[in-house]
Design a protein around this motif. Sequence first.
Motif, PDB file in Angstrom:
ATOM      1  N   VAL A 190      48.208  21.468  -2.497  1.00 43.69           N
ATOM      2  CA  VAL A 190      48.496  20.038  -2.630  1.00 43.69           C
ATOM      3  C   VAL A 190      47.720  19.229  -1.601  1.00 43.69           C
ATOM      4  CG1 VAL A 190      50.306  18.289  -2.678  1.00 43.69           C
ATOM      5  CG2 VAL A 190      50.815  20.623  -3.444  1.00 43.69           C
ATOM      6  N   VAL A 191      47.085  18.171  -2.069  1.00 40.55           N
ATOM      7  CA  VAL A 191      46.449  17.178  -1.203  1.00 40.55           C
ATOM      8  C   VAL A 191      47.332  15.941  -1.248  1.00 40.55           C
ATOM      9  CG1 VAL A 191      44.383  15.817  -0.745  1.00 40.55           C
ATOM     10  CG2 VAL A 191      44.174  18.102  -1.770  1.00 40.55           C
ATOM     11  N   THR A 192      47.888  15.570  -0.106  1.00 32.11           N
ATOM     12  CA  THR A 192      48.831  14.448  -0.071  1.00 32.11           C
ATOM     13  C   THR A 192      48.142  13.159   0.364  1.00 32.11           C
ATOM     14  OG1 THR A 192      49.463  15.059   2.181  1.00 32.11           O
ATOM     15  CG2 THR A 192      50.816  15.919   0.387  1.00 32.11           C
ATOM     16  N   HIS A 218      56.934  28.363  -5.625  1.00 35.45           N
ATOM     17  CA  HIS A 218      57.476  29.355  -4.697  1.00 35.45           C
ATOM     18  C   HIS A 218      56.768  29.344  -3.350  1.00 35.45           C
ATOM     19  CE1 HIS A 218      58.165  30.989  -8.865  1.00 35.45           C
ATOM     20  NE2 HIS A 218      59.379  30.756  -8.409  1.00 35.45           N
ATOM     21  N   ARG A 219      55.570  28.784  -3.337  1.00 38.07           N
ATOM     22  CA  ARG A 219      54.843  28.651  -2.068  1.00 38.07           C
ATOM     23  C   ARG A 219      53.918  27.445  -2.188  1.00 38.07           C
ATOM     24  NH1 ARG A 219      51.208  33.396   0.855  1.00 38.07           N
ATOM     25  NH2 ARG A 219      49.957  32.044   2.184  1.00 38.07           N
ATOM     26  N   ALA A 220      53.906  26.618  -1.177  1.00 40.43           N
ATOM     27  CA  ALA A 220      53.068  25.416  -1.196  1.00 40.43           C
ATOM     28  C   ALA A 220      52.108  25.437  -0.014  1.00 40.43           C
ATOM     29  CB  ALA A 220      53.936  24.166  -1.144  1.00 40.43           C
ATOM     30  N   GLU A 221      50.865  25.105  -0.286  1.00 34.76           N
ATOM     31  CA  GLU A 221      49.828  25.068   0.740  1.00 34.76           C
ATOM     32  C   GLU A 221      49.225  23.670   0.794  1.00 34.76           C
ATOM     33  OE1 GLU A 221      48.920  27.564   2.692  1.00 34.76           O
ATOM     34  OE2 GLU A 221      50.102  29.179   1.778  1.00 34.76           O
ATOM     35  N   HIS A 222      49.140  23.112   1.993  1.00 35.62           N
ATOM     36  CA  HIS A 222      48.505  21.806   2.160  1.00 35.62           C
ATOM     37  C   HIS A 222      47.012  21.980   2.376  1.00 35.62           C
ATOM     38  CE1 HIS A 222      47.029  18.293   4.443  1.00 35.62           C
ATOM     39  NE2 HIS A 222      47.797  17.634   3.611  1.00 35.62           N
ATOM     40  N   LEU A 223      46.205  21.209   1.641  1.00 38.13           N
ATOM     41  CA  LEU A 223      44.749  21.204   1.809  1.00 38.13           C
ATOM     42  C   LEU A 223      44.276  19.771   2.002  1.00 38.13           C
ATOM     43  CD1 LEU A 223      43.543  23.649  -1.016  1.00 38.13           C
ATOM     44  CD2 LEU A 223      43.901  24.179   1.402  1.00 38.13           C
ATOM     45  N   ASP A 224      43.164  19.627   2.718  1.00 38.17           N
ATOM     46  CA  ASP A 224      42.570  18.298   2.870  1.00 38.17           C
ATOM     47  C   ASP A 224      41.854  17.870   1.599  1.00 38.17           C
ATOM     48  OD1 ASP A 224      43.470  18.054   5.495  1.00 38.17           O
ATOM     49  OD2 ASP A 224      41.693  19.057   6.302  1.00 38.17           O
ATOM     50  N   ALA A 225      41.360  18.857   0.833  1.00 37.62           N
ATOM     51  CA  ALA A 225      40.692  18.588  -0.441  1.00 37.62           C
ATOM     52  C   ALA A 225      40.662  19.876  -1.237  1.00 37.62           C
ATOM     53  CB  ALA A 225      39.266  18.067  -0.226  1.00 37.62           C
ATOM     54  N   ALA A 271      55.793  15.425   3.735  1.00 40.27           N
ATOM     55  CA  ALA A 271      55.148  16.712   3.978  1.00 40.27           C
ATOM     56  C   ALA A 271      55.234  17.535   2.698  1.00 40.27           C
ATOM     57  CB  ALA A 271      55.841  17.436   5.126  1.00 40.27           C
ATOM     58  N   VAL A 272      54.279  18.435   2.506  1.00 40.19           N
ATOM     59  CA  VAL A 272      54.197  19.194   1.257  1.00 40.19           C
ATOM     60  C   VAL A 272      55.491  19.953   0.987  1.00 40.19           C
ATOM     61  CG1 VAL A 272      53.072  21.152   0.149  1.00 40.19           C
ATOM     62  CG2 VAL A 272      51.695  19.381   1.224  1.00 40.19           C
ATOM     63  N   GLY A 273      56.039  20.606   1.996  1.00 40.87           N
ATOM     64  CA  GLY A 273      57.263  21.367   1.793  1.00 40.87           C
ATOM     65  C   GLY A 273      58.418  20.501   1.343  1.00 40.87           C
ATOM     66  N   ASP A 274      58.574  19.336   1.963  1.00 45.17           N
ATOM     67  CA  ASP A 274      59.657  18.423   1.582  1.00 45.17           C
ATOM     68  C   ASP A 274      59.439  17.869   0.175  1.00 45.17           C
ATOM     69  OD1 ASP A 274      60.803  18.785   4.075  1.00 45.17           O
ATOM     70  OD2 ASP A 274      59.818  17.023   4.943  1.00 45.17           O
ATOM     71  N   PRO A 327      54.200  10.097  -6.337  1.00 43.65           N
ATOM     72  CA  PRO A 327      53.302   9.102  -5.728  1.00 43.65           C
ATOM     73  C   PRO A 327      52.628   9.559  -4.441  1.00 43.65           C
ATOM     74  CG  PRO A 327      55.608   8.464  -5.478  1.00 43.65           C
ATOM     75  CD  PRO A 327      55.584   9.598  -6.434  1.00 43.65           C
ATOM     76  N   ASP A 328      53.183  10.583  -3.766  1.00 43.83           N
ATOM     77  CA  ASP A 328      52.590  11.057  -2.518  1.00 43.83           C
ATOM     78  C   ASP A 328      51.511  12.114  -2.729  1.00 43.83           C
ATOM     79  OD1 ASP A 328      54.250   9.363  -1.167  1.00 43.83           O
ATOM     80  OD2 ASP A 328      55.668  10.901  -0.527  1.00 43.83           O
ATOM     81  N   VAL A 329      51.290  12.530  -3.981  1.00 45.90           N
ATOM     82  CA  VAL A 329      50.303  13.577  -4.274  1.00 45.90           C
ATOM     83  C   VAL A 329      49.009  12.943  -4.759  1.00 45.90           C
ATOM     84  CG1 VAL A 329      49.764  15.562  -5.739  1.00 45.90           C
ATOM     85  CG2 VAL A 329      52.067  15.279  -4.805  1.00 45.90           C
ATOM     86  N   ARG A 330      47.919  13.208  -4.042  1.00 49.86           N
ATOM     87  CA  ARG A 330      46.616  12.704  -4.462  1.00 49.86           C
ATOM     88  C   ARG A 330      45.996  13.623  -5.514  1.00 49.86           C
ATOM     89  NH1 ARG A 330      42.596  11.886   0.277  1.00 49.86           N
ATOM     90  NH2 ARG A 330      41.725  13.893  -0.332  1.00 49.86           N
ATOM     91  N   GLU A 331      46.071  14.929  -5.292  1.00 47.65           N
ATOM     92  CA  GLU A 331      45.614  15.913  -6.271  1.00 47.65           C
ATOM     93  C   GLU A 331      46.266  17.248  -5.958  1.00 47.65           C
ATOM     94  OE1 GLU A 331      41.397  16.339  -6.129  1.00 47.65           O
ATOM     95  OE2 GLU A 331      41.331  16.763  -3.986  1.00 47.65           O
TER      96      GLU A 331
END
Length: 228
Positions: free
Chosen positions: A171-173, A198-205, A179-182, A145-149
């Motif tokens: 991931v766009v949350t 194995h690696r997660a990156e947060h993006l605004d879009a 937080a993406v890592g959690d 539910p916390d993932v937008r795309e």
Amino acid sequence: PSAVRRLTERLGVPLVQGYGLTETAGLAHSAGAEGAAAGSVGPALPGARTRVVGLADRKPLGPGQVGAIEVAGPHVAAGYARADAAGALTVAPLVDADGWLATGDAGRLDADGTLFVLDRVCDLYRHGGELVSPGRVERRLGAHPDVRECAVLGVPAEGAADGEALTVAFVVTRPGGLAVGDLVDELDRGRPAAERVHRAEHLDALPRLPNGKVDRAALRTLVPAATP
């Protein structure tokens, strides 16, 4: 599946999914008005045959195994018509000797013949000797539910053997969520290495192409090589 639910609620009618190519005269599979398993494109149409095969040996795989989708039947085009050097019309064949068309798509079949289309074959990769479907990982992440795309790529691992890659998620949350890592740690808990992020990156879009599809080439420039 989440997009299907939203559209069904908004339009007030069921959204029926199908699958096919120009070379299969349109549809080869359809969920039909009665619907099918969430995320699937349903069974093959009458007269059509579909199988999922290994990428290297083209041997048919069992139910639930991910591989290359091949289609056969009277609806499959014989080939592409072209003019030769003398101007005569020729047909470059599309199918093998047994009539199977390699679609270039990857997916899995259930025991009842229901097809799930997951990726393009070129997007599949291996980790620890296991074949990984980025589309399958995206569906698991996208259900949170916390993932937008989100979008997932296999990125070559530094120092790894040829063909080995790490799963990198962009991931766009949603505001106020984990937080993406959690979030990734929560979803990966107890899963085998080949199914983990194995690696997660947060993006605004997510970057997108003019047709609305995710621009995977642009994402690859963000992580040319990956470490866990």
